[in-house]
Design an enzyme around this catalytic site. Structure first.
Site, mmCIF file in Angstrom:
data_model
loop_
_atom_site.group_PDB
_atom_site.id
_atom_site.type_symbol
_atom_site.label_atom_id
_atom_site.label_comp_id
_atom_site.label_asym_id
_atom_site.label_seq_id
_atom_site.Cartn_x
_atom_site.Cartn_y
_atom_site.Cartn_z
ATOM 1 N N ASN A 150 5.776 0.755 -2.696
ATOM 2 C CA ASN A 150 4.659 0.211 -1.941
ATOM 3 C C ASN A 150 3.952 1.321 -1.180
ATOM 4 O O ASN A 150 4.512 1.867 -0.236
ATOM 5 C CB ASN A 150 5.143 -0.844 -0.942
ATOM 6 C CG ASN A 150 3.985 -1.597 -0.320
ATOM 7 O OD1 ASN A 150 3.164 -2.164 -1.027
ATOM 8 N ND2 ASN A 150 3.927 -1.617 1.003
ATOM 9 N N ASN A 202 4.394 1.075 4.806
ATOM 10 C CA ASN A 202 2.961 1.181 4.508
ATOM 11 C C ASN A 202 2.425 2.480 5.088
ATOM 12 O O ASN A 202 2.966 3.040 6.017
ATOM 13 C CB ASN A 202 2.185 -0.015 5.058
ATOM 14 C CG ASN A 202 1.932 -1.066 3.999
ATOM 15 O OD1 ASN A 202 1.371 -0.771 2.946
ATOM 16 N ND2 ASN A 202 2.374 -2.289 4.255
ATOM 17 N N ASP A 213 -1.270 -2.252 7.968
ATOM 18 C CA ASP A 213 -1.092 -2.088 6.527
ATOM 19 C C ASP A 213 -1.412 -0.639 6.161
ATOM 20 O O ASP A 213 -0.773 0.275 6.640
ATOM 21 C CB ASP A 213 -1.956 -3.109 5.783
ATOM 22 C CG ASP A 213 -1.463 -3.395 4.370
ATOM 23 O OD1 ASP A 213 -0.953 -2.461 3.719
ATOM 24 O OD2 ASP A 213 -1.606 -4.531 3.902
#
Length: 314
Positions: free
Chosen positions: A125, A171, A220
């Site tokens: 991610n 993130n 994020d």
């Protein structure tokens, strides 16, 4: 699941029907149709004059060519987590837990290495490359309930080094102009961390850079600008924020979508900012533009410009 064979897929060169670019000085402009399930990871390629971004859950790689505003997308074999430039040519992309070399003409995917092969509830991610050509990427727990994820550094020889753990959902990351500081998120806890980065890539001095207040979403994607400002996307907060290097909020830019995921500076002068968003269910009825790629008008950037995109050295 390990991807151990070479994929040679035909690109689905579906041109987007771009909306009319009716500019207003204070409103971000839609630069793609909405509906990306998890639009993420925008990447500026100066060589291509193109902004690339992924739809992780939609299993697509997208491109917007700034010269003529033409767009294209390619179907991927599984969840595509991120895309970065590669110094030797082409790209690296993460598909689930495996990092691949990617070329677009012809479209080929070649698996290189897998991270956390034994953790089938995790996936890669978000990723960035630092000025020394090292790849930094994290993982996340897909059921979003256990801290089984970590942050990794990948060196030019493709060796993988765990840099920090544990996380539920990593993130970022992003780097200061001189490369001596890295910013990285634990999204699930609303935390943005800062680290000191040694010349060999080791991290130290982990501290909380900022913690998001209730009601403004979760941190994020990240990017940094040429003035060492730190830009953070607010997932479910409908905005991006710029912070000064001492952790003070400088200003917000409101985005016409709630699930704001990441951003990148782009253009010849690195003075254009593109922002990704998602349309993950449930999507509120008052969020009709969820999953759109946005461009922030220059007036809202207050003169700030980005840093050049780094390419992986391996």
């Amino acid at each position: 699941m390990n991807i151990t064979r070479r994929f040679a897929l035909t690109a689905s060169a579906a041109a987007f029907a771009l909306p009319a670019l009716a500019r207003a000085e204070d409103v971000p402009v839609a630069r793609s149709p909405g509906g990306a399930i998890l639009g993420e990871g925008p990447l500026w390629s100066a060589a291509d004059n193109t902004v690339y971004w992924v739809d992780i859950r939609g299993k697509k790689l997208n491109a917007l060519r700034l010269a003529d505003n033409s767009a294209q997308s390619w179907d991927m074999p599984d969840l595509i987590d991120w895309i970065v430039l590669r110094k030797s040519g082409g790209f690296l992309v993460a598909i689930l837990r495996t990092v691949h070399a990617l070329t677009l003409e012809p479209f080929t995917l070649t698996p290189l290495f897998t991270i956390e092969a034994d953790k089938t509830d995790n996936r890669l991610n978000d990723a960035k490359v630092d000025a020394k050509g090292r790849l930094w990427t994290g993982t996340m727990h897909m059921p979003f309930s256990q801290k089984t994820a970590a942050l990794y550094r990948v060196d030019a020889d493709l060796s993988v080094h765990q840099a920090d753990a544990p996380y539920l959902c990593t993130n970022g990351p992003a780097f200061s102009r001189d490369g001596s500081r890295m910013y990285h998120n634990e999204t699930s806890e609303g935390l943005v961390y800062a680290f000191d980065v040694a010349p060999d890539g080791s991290l130290s001095g982990k501290r909380v850079f900022t913690k998001f207040a209730d009601g403004v979403g979760l941190p994020d994607g990240l990017t940094t600008d040429a003035d060492d400002g730190i830009w953070v996307a607010h997932y479910n907060g409908g905005r991006i924020s710029r912070y000064t290097p001492d952790g003070k909020l400088d200003f917000d830019v409101m985005i016409p979508a709630k699930q704001v995921t990441s951003m990148t500076f782009a253009g010849a002068g690195l003075d254009r900012l593109f922002v990704t968003s998602a349309a993950q269910p449930p999507v509120d009825a008052d969020d009709p533009h969820a999953g759109t790629l946005w461009e922030v008008p220059k007036a809202l950037l207050r003169g700030h410009k980005g840093l050049p995109t780094n390419a992986f050295a391996g």
